[in-house]
Each structure stands twice: as C-alpha cells, then as structure tokens.
Design an enzyme around this catalytic site. Sequence first.
Site, short mmCIF file in Angstrom:
data_model
loop_
_atom_site.label_atom_id
_atom_site.label_comp_id
_atom_site.label_asym_id
_atom_site.label_seq_id
_atom_site.Cartn_x
_atom_site.Cartn_y
_atom_site.Cartn_z
N THR A 18 0.82 -1.21 0.00
CA THR A 18 0.00 0.00 0.00
C THR A 18 0.85 1.26 0.00
O THR A 18 0.51 2.25 -0.65
CB THR A 18 -0.93 0.00 1.23
OG1 THR A 18 -1.83 -1.11 1.13
CG2 THR A 18 -1.75 1.28 1.31
N THR A 94 1.33 -4.30 4.29
CA THR A 94 1.05 -4.67 5.67
C THR A 94 0.38 -6.03 5.82
O THR A 94 0.28 -6.55 6.94
CB THR A 94 0.16 -3.60 6.35
OG1 THR A 94 -1.07 -3.49 5.64
CG2 THR A 94 0.87 -2.26 6.38
#
Length: 334
Positions: A18, A94
């Site tokens: 991300t 993540t």
Amino acid sequence: MIPTTTRNRVHVLALGGTIAMTSAGDGGGVRPALDARALVAGVAGLSAVAEIDFDVVRPVPGAHLWLGDIQAVAERIGDLLEDGVDGVVVAQGTDTLEETAFALDLLCESDRPIVVTGAMRNPTMPGADGPANLLGAVRVAASEAASGLGTLVVMNDEIHAARFVRKRHTSRPSAFGGAGVGPIGWIAEERVRVPLHVGHRVHVVPLPGAEPPPVALVSVALGDDGRVLDRLADLGFAGVVLAAFGAGHLPERMVDAAARLAETMPVVLTSRTGAGEGFRGTYDFPGSEIDLLSKGLISGGALDSYKVRVLLSLALAAGWGTGRIAEAIERLSG
C-alpha cells in the site's frame, strides 16, 4: 526543533504494498506504482535525518510474498551492513508485514537497526500515513537507541518488537500493536524512545540452497474432528502449527490424529487467541495441553501461530530437529 541522534547512512529497501500503490486514473483500485525513488522523494525532511540510499527488491503486494523472498531480502541486508550502512528500512505491504519482520529478526544477526514499515492508507486517500511511517522508520534506523534490539516495526509513531507485533485491524492507521506487551518504544518530537527491550534473540541459518519447506497452519474451531490432519503429510507439508483453543486445547476427536502426525513431523501447539503463553501443566483431560505435550507435540510458548510457522519453516530449512526447535521457542518466550 529538538535535535535527535542520527547515524550517517540508512538504506531503504522497497518491496511494494500500500505504501507504494496509487491510482492509474482509470476508475479502478490502487496498484503497485511507486518505486523506491518516488517513495523517498515523497517524504519531506527525510534527508535531514540521515543520508538515504534506496533500491527495489520485489515490488509486489504483501500478500504475494514468500519466505524465500524474505531470505533474499535478508541476504541483501547482510550485504548492505557489510558495506557499512548504519541501518536498513524495509517498506512493504502490511498484509504480511508482521511475518516479514519476524523472519528478518531470525535471519539477520547484526545489532545494527533493521526496521520494517508500511502504510494503512494509500497515497490517494486523505491522511495517507505512508510518508510519516517511512520518516519514523528512518528516524529509528538512524538512532543509537535502536541498536541491538533485533528487527523492529515502526507504524503510527510506535516501535514494536518483531516477535510480538500483530496487525489487529483491516484499515485503521493504528492497526499494528504488540500482542500482550504493547509497543516497546515510540517517537515524539523527533526523539526515539525505547524504554523496553525484548529478551533473548535466536539466529537461524538455513542450509546452503535450502528452500523453506511448507508448514501448515491449522486453526481449530468448534466441532473439528481432525480429518484434515491425516492429509497433511500426503500434501507435502514438513511441519504443522495448530492454533488451538485457549491455552492449548483440542477437541477430543482431534487428539489421535494430532498424535499420529507428531510421530512423523514437528507439530507445534499454539493458541488461536493470538496473545498469551500456552500452558504446559494446568489442564489434564483428553486434548488438554498436558495430554498433547505428552504425545509429542511442541509448545509454542509465548509466540503466536503466525510467528511459530515462520520459525518452524526456517528452522527446518536449517536442518534443526524438534529439540532445538523447542529450545528456540522457549528462548524467544523468555
């Protein structure tokens, strides 16, 4: 501004995720697009913290990474540290960040800081946290306070030990926390504070050319009967982690299958709760921790099931037996 102790050189390794995603402008979702240069250039004040070098290792979403990829990252980190870099930051997705951090903690023996970070909000969103997290990670990697602590995770101005950090929410910037222990430090006004230190470290060295073998993770639920356990050896798994009930309990119908499996490969008993230490000698009924450990299962100690799976796979690649694996878990739990 309050000055902070800095090192001279920090190297940023970009793996994607991300923090490196943005929109293509076609109305679809975000996808990997930003390289290491763009990541570093997008963080104001980074050059004032340390001299920054950077490169890309494997620019993919965190969900696409394998343990073999993390072995390659560890080798790259070793080369960088040998060349005199004072700290390394790994920026990645993540989804698997907690597992990457723990794998690097096991594979990298240096006392110089290794810090893993990412982002919960992509660059197209208000309040995107990637730049702040990257700045914080570099600040920690450049700090004397982070020396000798093993691999760390820096998110949301908190510093977490790799062996305890967990992703606990799907989207909040505060998603990462230390299961059962909380953060070991924080960043405030450019200061890096680390008042808590983790216990003993463990270093794993896979045999030359060895690939981490597949390790199954089986989470137990109400009514499980163990039929999946009898299939795991035929499917090519070299070890098993059981995310059991509570402090380490299985349904009675799973006990025989778990015991049979433990005769052929390492089977580690953890808790599906994700926090707290597995018991060894409190409950004594069929499927209790006393019963299961007496049948050859290994206690997962204070490590959660995901961390144990990483350790078990790397340990098997290093040629470790069940005794040494149990000793490592005990050491990491202390």
